[in-house]
Design an enzyme around this catalytic site. Sequence first.
Site, PDB file in Angstrom:
ATOM      1  N   GLY A   1      -6.590  13.690   9.179  1.00  0.00           N
ATOM      2  CA  GLY A   1      -5.284  14.168   8.755  1.00  0.00           C
ATOM      3  C   GLY A   1      -5.372  14.993   7.488  1.00  0.00           C
ATOM      4  N   THR A   2      -6.245  14.589   6.577  1.00  0.00           N
ATOM      5  CA  THR A   2      -6.427  15.342   5.337  1.00  0.00           C
ATOM      6  C   THR A   2      -6.968  16.730   5.623  1.00  0.00           C
ATOM      7  OG1 THR A   2      -6.809  13.322   4.047  1.00  0.00           O
ATOM      8  CG2 THR A   2      -7.635  15.372   3.121  1.00  0.00           C
TER       9      THR A   2
ATOM     10  N   CYS B   1      -3.267   5.925  -7.073  1.00  0.00           N
ATOM     11  CA  CYS B   1      -3.121   6.969  -6.057  1.00  0.00           C
ATOM     12  C   CYS B   1      -4.246   6.873  -5.038  1.00  0.00           C
ATOM     13  CB  CYS B   1      -3.113   8.340  -6.720  1.00  0.00           C
ATOM     14  SG  CYS B   1      -2.770   9.693  -5.600  1.00  0.00           S
TER      15      CYS B   1
ATOM     16  N   SER C   1      -2.749  11.710  11.797  1.00  0.00           N
ATOM     17  CA  SER C   1      -4.096  11.136  11.714  1.00  0.00           C
ATOM     18  C   SER C   1      -4.204   9.939  12.640  1.00  0.00           C
ATOM     19  CB  SER C   1      -4.389  10.714  10.272  1.00  0.00           C
ATOM     20  OG  SER C   1      -5.723  10.324  10.110  1.00  0.00           O
ATOM     21  N   ALA C   2      -5.213   9.933  13.509  1.00  0.00           N
ATOM     22  CA  ALA C   2      -5.303   8.942  14.580  1.00  0.00           C
ATOM     23  C   ALA C   2      -5.473   7.515  14.089  1.00  0.00           C
ATOM     24  CB  ALA C   2      -6.451   9.305  15.520  1.00  0.00           C
ATOM     25  N   HIS C   3      -6.176   7.304  12.998  1.00  0.00           N
ATOM     26  CA  HIS C   3      -6.396   5.926  12.575  1.00  0.00           C
ATOM     27  C   HIS C   3      -5.120   5.241  12.095  1.00  0.00           C
ATOM     28  CE1 HIS C   3      -6.794   7.925   8.608  1.00  0.00           C
ATOM     29  NE2 HIS C   3      -6.386   6.781   8.120  1.00  0.00           N
TER      30      HIS C   3
END
Length: 371
Positions: free
Chosen positions: A72-73, A316, A190-192
């Site tokens: 995703g990042t 963060c 993001s798949a996870h």
Amino acid sequence: MNERAYLDAASAEPLHPAAREMLLSAVDSGWADPVRLHHEGRTARLLLDNARAVLAEGVGVRPDELYLTTSGTAAIHSGLSAVLAARRRVGRTVVHSAVEHSAVLHTAGEAGLEIGVDMLGRVDLEAFTEAVRQPGVAVAVLQSANHEVGTRQPVRAAAEACGSVPLFVDAAASVGREVLDDGWSVLTASAHKWGGPAGVGLLAVRKGTRIAPAWPMDEREDGLSPGFPDVPNLLAAAAALQARLAEATELDRQHRAWIAEIRQRVAADVTDVEVVGDPDDRLPHVLTFSCLYVDGEALVTALDAEGFSVSSGSACTSSTLRPSHVLAAMGVLTHGNVRVSLARTTTYGEIDRFCRVLPGIVARIRAEVGM
């Protein structure tokens, strides 16, 4: 140690059984390079196309609008950079909320124009609207819901305000859990986060949205994610998303009830506690609360010793002790925070035990520091 309870699904959902079954099957059939013309390559390409079709349906786009990335990042970095490059003649400004994922903040850099949020974590829509209508705005970014506190963002209203400015939505916290608002131009996931394997990200770009990828345009994801695709993991991600969406309605009902109970019991049984985020218009499975006079990392460690896996919103990332930019933007306590996020495997017994154990742990930590 007591039996473990995994309550950190907002970081990563345990691998869905459907994903595990598909992965074991696909390892033996989808290992070849899908751009090759031989039998093994054609087989891998067929499987890749099937995975793309299922994933595209899951986020509401056509298969040729979906690019497959390594996370995703990576989807945020490559997608946002590609939109910025394509619109450089329009301007450089990236309008974004103050509570976006760090990948958005890093990619926007000095070109970012930050819009504040209220104490629930929701963007100031009036300020957002005014900002996107100024000259020189290349793209606007607004998450579907906040990954730390669960508050949903007004994506549909923001999209209407954007007009001709593309709206980029980070939907990692929402995909697989609820129906997404429409109106966006670019979306990442993001798949996870939905029970797929790590190493699979989605970048959806609607037709008509101009992009200029940083890598050469080739046969692999049009330059948005170069390299050899992991076909077995992509198939597993697709299987997990399909299964997760089928379960979403029941899990939504269950998780909302349990989160409401945790919210009520924490507020009643722990003194000097602040529960943050919108109590109603929120993701079904996430709750963050702050305990005054308690270090967040100490609380996470103590809960871990009792068998509970949770995360702290006071940092963060795990590698820095800087306060969460999300909580700081909301104007709430930035230390002593714990985020509880329920997985599809979470049971009521785990929730009940967590609520019974927490007050004593908080009291012990406070006593150790003389409070």
